[in-house]
Design a protein around this motif. Structure first.
Motif, PDB file in Angstrom:
ATOM      1  N   THR A 238      46.822  43.536  19.721  1.00  0.00           N
ATOM      2  CA  THR A 238      46.884  44.673  20.632  1.00  0.00           C
ATOM      3  C   THR A 238      46.298  45.924  19.990  1.00  0.00           C
ATOM      4  OG1 THR A 238      48.835  43.745  21.657  1.00  0.00           O
ATOM      5  CG2 THR A 238      48.414  46.080  22.031  1.00  0.00           C
ATOM      6  N   THR A 239      46.641  46.189  18.753  1.00  0.00           N
ATOM      7  CA  THR A 239      46.137  47.376  18.091  1.00  0.00           C
ATOM      8  C   THR A 239      44.630  47.288  17.889  1.00  0.00           C
ATOM      9  OG1 THR A 239      48.246  47.658  16.990  1.00  0.00           O
ATOM     10  CG2 THR A 239      46.414  48.862  16.084  1.00  0.00           C
ATOM     11  N   TRP A 240      44.142  46.134  17.475  1.00  0.00           N
ATOM     12  CA  TRP A 240      42.700  45.981  17.301  1.00  0.00           C
ATOM     13  C   TRP A 240      41.979  46.003  18.636  1.00  0.00           C
ATOM     14  CZ3 TRP A 240      39.156  47.267  14.326  1.00  0.00           C
ATOM     15  CH2 TRP A 240      39.352  47.304  12.949  1.00  0.00           C
ATOM     16  N   ILE A 241      42.571  45.449  19.656  1.00  0.00           N
ATOM     17  CA  ILE A 241      41.939  45.524  20.973  1.00  0.00           C
ATOM     18  C   ILE A 241      41.790  46.979  21.381  1.00  0.00           C
ATOM     19  CG2 ILE A 241      42.298  45.048  23.430  1.00  0.00           C
ATOM     20  CD1 ILE A 241      43.414  42.297  22.528  1.00  0.00           C
ATOM     21  N   ALA A 242      42.827  47.781  21.178  1.00  0.00           N
ATOM     22  CA  ALA A 242      42.753  49.207  21.507  1.00  0.00           C
ATOM     23  C   ALA A 242      41.671  49.895  20.679  1.00  0.00           C
ATOM     24  CB  ALA A 242      44.109  49.869  21.291  1.00  0.00           C
ATOM     25  N   ALA A 243      41.578  49.571  19.395  1.00  0.00           N
ATOM     26  CA  ALA A 243      40.558  50.184  18.541  1.00  0.00           C
ATOM     27  C   ALA A 243      39.159  49.804  19.011  1.00  0.00           C
ATOM     28  CB  ALA A 243      40.766  49.762  17.088  1.00  0.00           C
ATOM     29  N   LEU A 244      38.955  48.537  19.342  1.00  0.00           N
ATOM     30  CA  LEU A 244      37.641  48.104  19.825  1.00  0.00           C
ATOM     31  C   LEU A 244      37.314  48.731  21.176  1.00  0.00           C
ATOM     32  CD1 LEU A 244      37.724  44.368  18.708  1.00  0.00           C
ATOM     33  CD2 LEU A 244      36.332  46.212  17.732  1.00  0.00           C
ATOM     34  N   GLU A 245      38.321  48.933  21.999  1.00  0.00           N
ATOM     35  CA  GLU A 245      38.088  49.621  23.274  1.00  0.00           C
ATOM     36  C   GLU A 245      37.666  51.071  23.045  1.00  0.00           C
ATOM     37  OE1 GLU A 245      41.737  48.944  25.395  1.00  0.00           O
ATOM     38  OE2 GLU A 245      41.055  46.989  26.139  1.00  0.00           O
ATOM     39  N   ARG A 246      38.263  51.730  22.056  1.00  0.00           N
ATOM     40  CA  ARG A 246      37.854  53.104  21.735  1.00  0.00           C
ATOM     41  C   ARG A 246      36.410  53.143  21.238  1.00  0.00           C
ATOM     42  NH1 ARG A 246      43.034  53.373  19.412  1.00  0.00           N
ATOM     43  NH2 ARG A 246      42.181  53.344  17.312  1.00  0.00           N
ATOM     44  N   LEU A 247      36.055  52.189  20.392  1.00  0.00           N
ATOM     45  CA  LEU A 247      34.668  52.122  19.917  1.00  0.00           C
ATOM     46  C   LEU A 247      33.720  51.850  21.072  1.00  0.00           C
ATOM     47  CD1 LEU A 247      35.022  50.145  16.562  1.00  0.00           C
ATOM     48  CD2 LEU A 247      34.729  52.619  16.884  1.00  0.00           C
TER      49      LEU A 247
END
Length: 168
Positions: free
Chosen positions: A51-60
């Motif tokens: 979940t945290t990495w998905i959010a980070a990739l969405e921000r990128l």
């Protein structure tokens, strides 16, 4: 640069500074060192199924869309110690912090799982580099290196799968 070089031009910014770079329009690839802390410094090292990495990739991805440039993750990795999720950039945490290969493996697994969940044909993700495949001294227990650690097989398998996607 463009008058002397015909290849792709990129610039690398740290994860927390990349949104403030004001010249992305002048490069071909947005380079980001992805040292996102996955837990707050006072939290418990728990991973939430990417979940945290998905959010980070969405921000990128949102930054890439706004700049109309693909993102290249120029460095992603975790050291092998118990502060890896809080301070992924820190390879030498101090003598009182024990090495922890399983935490490195789990953190890389979450990144790879989130990255593989992206549509491989999605044009705004240009790829990623695993930071420090091998350590020059080949024995640093705390290092980001994956060679010879629990993370190595996991990373190799993920890279094989991703290479397979690229061939389709």
């Amino acid at each position: 640069v463009r008058s002397r070089y015909s290849g792709l031009v990129s610039y690398q910014a740290q994860w927390d500074r990349a949104p403030r770079v004001d010249f992305w329009r002048h490069v071909d690839l947005i380079g980001v060192s992805a040292w996102f802390p996955l837990i707050p410094t006072d939290g418990r090292p728990e991973l939430a199924e990417g979940t945290t990495w998905i959010a980070a990739l969405e921000r990128l991805d949102a930054m890439a869309a706004a700049e109309n440039r693909p993102v290249l993750v120029t460095a992603v990795g975790y050291p092998s110690h118990s502060l890896a999720l809080q301070q992924p950039w820190e390879a030498q945490p101090g003598a009182d912090i024990p090495p922890d290969e399983s935490l490195q493996r789990d953190a890389l697994s979450e990144f790879l799982r989130a990255y593989e969940a992206l549509d491989p044909r999605y044009p705004r993700q240009a790829g990623f580099f695993i930071y420090r495949w091998a350590h020059p001294r080949d024995a640093a227990a705390y290092s980001h290196a994956v060679t010879g650690k629990q993370s190595e097989a996991l990373v190799r398998e993920a890279l094989d799968r991703l290479a397979g996607y690229a061939k389709r």
